[in-house]
Design a protein around this motif. Structure first.
Motif, short mmCIF file in Angstrom:
data_model
loop_
_atom_site.label_atom_id
_atom_site.label_comp_id
_atom_site.label_asym_id
_atom_site.label_seq_id
_atom_site.Cartn_x
_atom_site.Cartn_y
_atom_site.Cartn_z
N LYS A 35 85.68 -1.39 -45.52
CA LYS A 35 86.70 -0.95 -46.48
C LYS A 35 86.37 0.44 -47.01
O LYS A 35 87.26 1.31 -47.08
CB LYS A 35 86.78 -1.95 -47.63
CG LYS A 35 87.78 -1.55 -48.71
CD LYS A 35 87.79 -2.56 -49.85
CE LYS A 35 88.76 -2.12 -50.95
NZ LYS A 35 88.77 -3.08 -52.09
N GLN A 36 85.12 0.67 -47.36
CA GLN A 36 84.73 1.98 -47.91
C GLN A 36 84.85 3.09 -46.86
O GLN A 36 85.25 4.21 -47.18
CB GLN A 36 83.30 1.91 -48.46
CG GLN A 36 83.14 1.07 -49.71
CD GLN A 36 83.96 1.62 -50.87
OE1 GLN A 36 84.10 2.82 -51.06
NE2 GLN A 36 84.54 0.70 -51.66
N VAL A 37 84.53 2.78 -45.62
CA VAL A 37 84.67 3.77 -44.55
C VAL A 37 86.14 4.13 -44.36
O VAL A 37 86.50 5.31 -44.23
CB VAL A 37 84.06 3.25 -43.23
CG1 VAL A 37 84.41 4.20 -42.08
CG2 VAL A 37 82.56 3.12 -43.36
N ARG A 38 87.01 3.12 -44.36
CA ARG A 38 88.45 3.36 -44.22
C ARG A 38 88.98 4.20 -45.39
O ARG A 38 89.80 5.11 -45.21
CB ARG A 38 89.19 2.03 -44.17
CG ARG A 38 89.09 1.31 -42.85
CD ARG A 38 89.91 2.01 -41.77
NE ARG A 38 90.10 1.17 -40.59
CZ ARG A 38 90.66 1.58 -39.48
NH1 ARG A 38 91.06 2.85 -39.37
NH2 ARG A 38 90.80 0.77 -38.45
N MET A 39 88.52 3.89 -46.61
CA MET A 39 88.98 4.63 -47.79
C MET A 39 88.56 6.09 -47.69
O MET A 39 89.34 6.99 -48.06
CB MET A 39 88.40 3.99 -49.06
CG MET A 39 89.02 2.65 -49.42
SD MET A 39 88.20 1.86 -50.83
CE MET A 39 88.57 3.04 -52.13
N LEU A 40 87.36 6.34 -47.19
CA LEU A 40 86.90 7.72 -47.04
C LEU A 40 87.73 8.45 -45.99
O LEU A 40 88.13 9.60 -46.18
CB LEU A 40 85.41 7.73 -46.65
CG LEU A 40 84.79 9.12 -46.42
CD1 LEU A 40 84.89 9.98 -47.69
CD2 LEU A 40 83.33 8.99 -45.98
N GLU A 41 88.00 7.77 -44.87
CA GLU A 41 88.83 8.37 -43.82
C GLU A 41 90.24 8.68 -44.33
O GLU A 41 90.79 9.75 -44.05
CB GLU A 41 88.89 7.45 -42.60
CG GLU A 41 87.57 7.34 -41.84
CD GLU A 41 87.66 6.38 -40.67
OE1 GLU A 41 87.07 6.69 -39.62
OE2 GLU A 41 88.32 5.33 -40.81
N ASP A 42 90.80 7.76 -45.12
CA ASP A 42 92.14 7.98 -45.67
C ASP A 42 92.15 9.17 -46.62
O ASP A 42 93.08 9.99 -46.61
CB ASP A 42 92.63 6.73 -46.39
CG ASP A 42 92.94 5.57 -45.44
OD1 ASP A 42 93.09 5.84 -44.23
OD2 ASP A 42 93.00 4.42 -45.91
N GLU A 43 91.10 9.27 -47.44
CA GLU A 43 91.02 10.38 -48.39
C GLU A 43 90.89 11.72 -47.67
O GLU A 43 91.51 12.71 -48.06
CB GLU A 43 89.82 10.18 -49.33
CG GLU A 43 89.66 11.30 -50.35
CD GLU A 43 88.47 11.09 -51.26
OE1 GLU A 43 88.10 12.04 -51.98
OE2 GLU A 43 87.89 9.98 -51.25
N LEU A 44 90.10 11.75 -46.61
CA LEU A 44 89.87 13.00 -45.88
C LEU A 44 91.00 13.31 -44.90
O LEU A 44 91.16 14.45 -44.46
CB LEU A 44 88.54 12.92 -45.12
CG LEU A 44 87.28 12.79 -45.97
CD1 LEU A 44 86.05 12.64 -45.07
CD2 LEU A 44 87.12 13.99 -46.90
N GLY A 45 91.74 12.29 -44.50
CA GLY A 45 92.83 12.49 -43.56
C GLY A 45 92.35 12.66 -42.12
O GLY A 45 93.06 13.26 -41.29
#
Length: 324
Positions: A35-45
């Motif tokens: 979940k945290q990896v996905r959230m970081l990817e979403d934030e960075l685009g």
């Protein structure tokens, strides 16, 4: 963006993209990391990891850049903690050293004994491995120091400082024909089966280079990473041994004949390295100087200011290193 997220992506890579193993090593849950990896990817685009279904398959080009910077950030975080420990508990802590068997067995014991006598509250841990394993441990921050000779191209992310030169000796059984010679040539050695180090270990490249320059093809019949293993097979009559001179003990190896071979091979240089930007504790500077007395704190700090290891090499170009 959170430090925890950066730590997670670094640890995922350290665990070969195995999220379950990462969760276990960090004492947390697999879904939480994902979940945290996905959230970081979403934030960075961007995608940091490529995927096949639920499995991570590779690090993307953009992801590699993010991970490289994340490693630097996490190293800085550890340096901040080290600064605090240095002020609060200057003589307490731990020291992790990654090196080869030859260094651990023959070059380090007296250094470590003196160090432990002075710093009884510092726990010292030795990690033995191949050159690639050693560089990997240091790059990941799992080792404070890497001590190595071969494959220095693996250590580009470290500050590498020259410690000493060393060369090789030939060892044979007392009834071997070479035991009767006061001096030997490369042609003499080439006549017999050889027992020596695995390629990539302990100055092996200088041995191969010497035979190549003489136009000879060495008959290497057995290789090992451990000098003591090599001596065992010399005793069994498998072949002539070629090992680091420091690895021959006059008392323990009295059944073997040691023949100096330093005139046949270029010397090798053992170096000690640490990650660029790391904060070194006072006892770490002490350890470096115990291992290589010319590497005082002032010299080490000057080396840390150099941009590349080529610049570090130029610092020491006029220095005469000790020979072991």
């Amino acid at each position: 963006m959170k430090l925890q997220q950066l730590k997670y992506i670094v640890e995922v890579v350290n665990n070969n993209l195995n999220v379950s193993a990462t969760a276990e090593s960090l004492f947390t849950s697999q879904p939480g990391i994902s979940k945290q990896v996905r959230m970081l990817e979403d934030e960075l685009g961007i995608q940091i990891f490529g995927r096949s279904g639920k499995h991570l398959t590779h690090v993307t080009d953009a992801g590699q850049e993010v991970i490289d910077i994340s490693r630097e950030i996490m190293a800085k975080v550890e340096s901040i903690k080290a600064v605090a420990r240095e002020h609060n508990l200057p003589d307490q802590g731990k020291l992790n050293i990654a090196t080869t068997h030859t260094q651990a067995r023959y070059a380090l014991p007296h250094v470590i004994k003196g160090f432990m006598d002075k710093y009884p509250e510092v726990s010292l841990h030795m990690h033995q491995g191949t050159p690639s394993q050693i560089s990997d441990l240091a790059a990941k921050g799992e080792a404070d120091f890497a001590i190595a000779t071969e494959s220095l191209h693996l250590y580009n992310d470290l500050v590498m400082l020259p410690c000493y030169h060393w060369n090789r000796s030939v060892i044979v059984k007392k009834d071997h024909p070479l035991a009767l010679k006061s001096t030997i040539s490369i042609e003499d050695i080439a006549q017999y089966p050889l027992v020596t180090y695995v390629f990539g270990f302990t100055g092996r490249s200088e041995l191969d280079q010497a035979f190549g320059q003489a136009g000879l093809d060495p008959k290497i019949v057995f290789t090992a990473t451990d000098a003591d293993v090599i001596k065992t097979y010399v005793r069994l009559g498998v072949g002539v041994g070629v090992i680091a001179s420091m690895a021959v003990n006059h008392e323990l190896d009295s059944d073997l004949v040691k023949i100096d071979a330093s005139h046949l091979f270029d010397y090798s240089t053992t170096k000690i390295g640490f990650r660029k930007g790391n904060f070194l504790r006072s006892y770490m500077y002490d350890f470096i100087e115990r291992f290589a007395p010319h590497l005082t704190k002032d010299v080490v700090e000057r080396a840390m200011m150099q941009k590349t290891n080529e610049d570090v090499e130029r610092m020491f170009k006029d220095l005469t290193l000790p020979v072991r």
